[in-house]
Design an enzyme around this catalytic site. Sequence first.
Site, PDB file in Angstrom:
ATOM      1  N   GLU A  25     -54.013  10.456   5.805  1.00  0.00           N
ATOM      2  CA  GLU A  25     -53.441  10.769   7.122  1.00  0.00           C
ATOM      3  C   GLU A  25     -53.452  12.281   7.334  1.00  0.00           C
ATOM      4  O   GLU A  25     -53.461  13.061   6.372  1.00  0.00           O
ATOM      5  CB  GLU A  25     -51.994  10.236   7.158  1.00  0.00           C
ATOM      6  CG  GLU A  25     -51.299  10.477   8.482  1.00  0.00           C
ATOM      7  CD  GLU A  25     -50.008   9.655   8.643  1.00  0.00           C
ATOM      8  OE1 GLU A  25     -49.545   9.041   7.668  1.00  0.00           O
ATOM      9  OE2 GLU A  25     -49.481   9.646   9.780  1.00  0.00           O
ATOM     10  N   ASN A 172     -50.371   1.329  14.802  1.00  0.00           N
ATOM     11  CA  ASN A 172     -49.731   1.431  13.483  1.00  0.00           C
ATOM     12  C   ASN A 172     -48.219   1.436  13.654  1.00  0.00           C
ATOM     13  O   ASN A 172     -47.690   2.145  14.521  1.00  0.00           O
ATOM     14  CB  ASN A 172     -50.145   2.747  12.802  1.00  0.00           C
ATOM     15  CG  ASN A 172     -49.288   3.048  11.577  1.00  0.00           C
ATOM     16  OD1 ASN A 172     -49.419   2.424  10.533  1.00  0.00           O
ATOM     17  ND2 ASN A 172     -48.357   3.999  11.713  1.00  0.00           N
ATOM     18  N   GLU A 173     -47.531   0.680  12.856  1.00  0.00           N
ATOM     19  CA  GLU A 173     -46.058   0.648  12.868  1.00  0.00           C
ATOM     20  C   GLU A 173     -45.521   0.712  14.306  1.00  0.00           C
ATOM     21  O   GLU A 173     -44.686   1.545  14.647  1.00  0.00           O
ATOM     22  CB  GLU A 173     -45.482   1.776  11.999  1.00  0.00           C
ATOM     23  CG  GLU A 173     -45.844   1.599  10.543  1.00  0.00           C
ATOM     24  CD  GLU A 173     -44.987   2.386   9.534  1.00  0.00           C
ATOM     25  OE1 GLU A 173     -44.199   3.252   9.942  1.00  0.00           O
ATOM     26  OE2 GLU A 173     -45.116   2.104   8.337  1.00  0.00           O
ATOM     27  N   TYR A 239     -42.918   0.197   0.937  1.00  0.00           N
ATOM     28  CA  TYR A 239     -42.834   1.309  -0.014  1.00  0.00           C
ATOM     29  C   TYR A 239     -41.766   1.021  -1.059  1.00  0.00           C
ATOM     30  O   TYR A 239     -40.737   0.405  -0.762  1.00  0.00           O
ATOM     31  CB  TYR A 239     -42.474   2.603   0.727  1.00  0.00           C
ATOM     32  CG  TYR A 239     -43.636   3.178   1.510  1.00  0.00           C
ATOM     33  CD1 TYR A 239     -44.596   3.964   0.884  1.00  0.00           C
ATOM     34  CD2 TYR A 239     -43.784   2.926   2.886  1.00  0.00           C
ATOM     35  CE1 TYR A 239     -45.668   4.492   1.592  1.00  0.00           C
ATOM     36  CE2 TYR A 239     -44.863   3.452   3.596  1.00  0.00           C
ATOM     37  CZ  TYR A 239     -45.797   4.244   2.942  1.00  0.00           C
ATOM     38  OH  TYR A 239     -46.862   4.762   3.630  1.00  0.00           O
ATOM     39  N   GLU A 296     -50.254   0.049   3.626  1.00  0.00           N
ATOM     40  CA  GLU A 296     -49.435   1.174   3.140  1.00  0.00           C
ATOM     41  C   GLU A 296     -48.529   0.630   2.045  1.00  0.00           C
ATOM     42  O   GLU A 296     -47.723  -0.277   2.289  1.00  0.00           O
ATOM     43  CB  GLU A 296     -48.606   1.800   4.262  1.00  0.00           C
ATOM     44  CG  GLU A 296     -49.448   2.618   5.218  1.00  0.00           C
ATOM     45  CD  GLU A 296     -48.641   3.420   6.233  1.00  0.00           C
ATOM     46  OE1 GLU A 296     -47.505   3.837   5.930  1.00  0.00           O
ATOM     47  OE2 GLU A 296     -49.182   3.620   7.344  1.00  0.00           O
TER      48      GLU A 296
HETATM   49  O1  AHR Z   1     -47.380   7.226   4.799  1.00  0.00           O
HETATM   50  C1  AHR Z   1     -46.429   7.949   5.524  1.00  0.00           C
HETATM   51  C2  AHR Z   1     -45.955   7.209   6.754  1.00  0.00           C
HETATM   52  O2  AHR Z   1     -45.278   6.058   6.383  1.00  0.00           O
HETATM   53  C3  AHR Z   1     -47.009   6.708   7.694  1.00  0.00           C
HETATM   54  O3  AHR Z   1     -47.450   7.673   8.580  1.00  0.00           O
HETATM   55  C4  AHR Z   1     -46.291   5.614   8.437  1.00  0.00           C
HETATM   56  O4  AHR Z   1     -47.182   4.623   8.899  1.00  0.00           O
HETATM   57  C5  AHR Z   1     -45.278   5.123   7.437  1.00  0.00           C
HETATM   58  O5  AHR Z   1     -44.013   5.058   7.977  1.00  0.00           O
END
Ligand code: AHR
Length: 494
Positions: A25, A172-173, A239, A296
């Site tokens: 990114e 995205n998101e 995550y 992600e």
């Molecule tokens: O990877 C960092 C961020 O995490 C990304 O930009 C977003 O898609 C997610 O919240």
Amino acid sequence: MAKLYINPNVKKGTINKEIYGHFSEHLGRCIYEGLYVGENSSIPNKNGMRTDVVEALKEMKLPVLRWPGGCFADEYHWKDGIGPKENRKKMINTHWGGVVEDNSFGTHEFMELCDQLGCEPYINGNLGSGTVQEMSEWIEYMTFDGLSPMSTLREQNGRKEPWKVKFFGVGNENWGCGGNMRPEYYADEYRRYSTYCRNYGENRLYKIACGANASDYNWTEQVMKIAHPYMDGISLHYYTLPTGNWSDKGSATQFDEKDWYKTLSRTLFMDELITNNDHIMSKYDPKKRIGLLVDEWGTWYNVEEGTNPGFLYQQNTMRDALVAGINLNIFNKHCDRVKMANIAQLVNVLQAVILTEGEKMLLTPTYYVFCMYKNHQDAELVESSLTTEKIGLEKEFMVPNMNESVSVGADGKLHITLTNLSLTDSYEIDTVITEGKAKSVTGTLLTGAMDAHNTFENPNQVHSTEFTETKLTDTGLSFMIPACSVLSLEVELA
Ligand code: AHR
């Protein structure tokens, strides 16, 4: 003694090479400095791409790279990043550190990078703040072969031939930074935007809808219900935060044994997330035409002291190696539904495989795991099971002591990858290969103290080594896996 049963004759599906994908990114020092230094840099480069980084990534066999974001994608206007660099529009990267984005790395540069890496591009379009026309024209610009306004513009910018673009993300998101939408609204927008994402010539897009944030199952349910006929894939973001708390995520390098098991236990939640998403998807897509793309994933800690909080720069220890090894084994085992996964992010951001400082570069423990697992790419998952026991220090965060996956490659060799989550115990494993006999075996091991990591002063503290402790037995193999380690074995069958 633990038992690992493998039946090479029971094939469970192809492990798409894209499961070993990555994400880059416009964030912190991922693109600028990490991958792209510009043609005039004193750091050795080819057309602006760092030679040292590109060479290391080729060795790792990077199959697919997602770009330009992330949250950045829904603020990115691709036309700002084409044409003569001196004329490109400058903008503020509001999401990530408020720095000036000069757009010197745009579509042509990304495609050049993919070309040097020999990987597939995965482009993420802007649904949050861009228009349908803008998205549609980007695809025309990249892939149209013939005379059209966008292909003419591409040619004026030095590229006559269209590129091949398969993977295309439509937002995205969008439940968060991509527009704070409700799933029903996003699903309708997805239908509209994706209609104008055209297949030109031979190019066939694999259209990816924005999926859920971790366990937001309602998002998956609604988007699938409303838009499933129009998509090829749907994403999932998850995550690993050691603390589970976004305002204090914990340190990348300073943690104790309890944090270790907590982190690994939160990592293992990935298995439940995939199972539940698969279940929802199967209501609308029982034949599993639509892929789940975990585009992600990885660890997210507090940033390193003294660094820009918006740059998400963090160190990477043996704990990250375990997180990578566990997740990759989980993805392999779900390869009937998981068609791609992209660890966040490639260089200098979150769980990176490479860190750079000026002209210096180091490989993280996570890098070694990706190298050790690369033979799974496009191999066939085979049936395997491992007897495990629960270990840990807190009732809430108990974990299985090991996890594993096994595949067979086109060359007929077995690829076994194993993680040992215990900080204290090594385990003897008796491997039984049913319907087959092992002829020879080679191995690679990554182990060290839980917080061992590489620094620019000591870049080789953690690295993989040859593992020669495996014995051939009448029924298969036997070996001892050391505590806190990731192991890969390659077995030639008789
Ligand atoms: O990877 C960092 C961020 O995490 C990304 O930009 C977003 O898609 C997610 O919240």
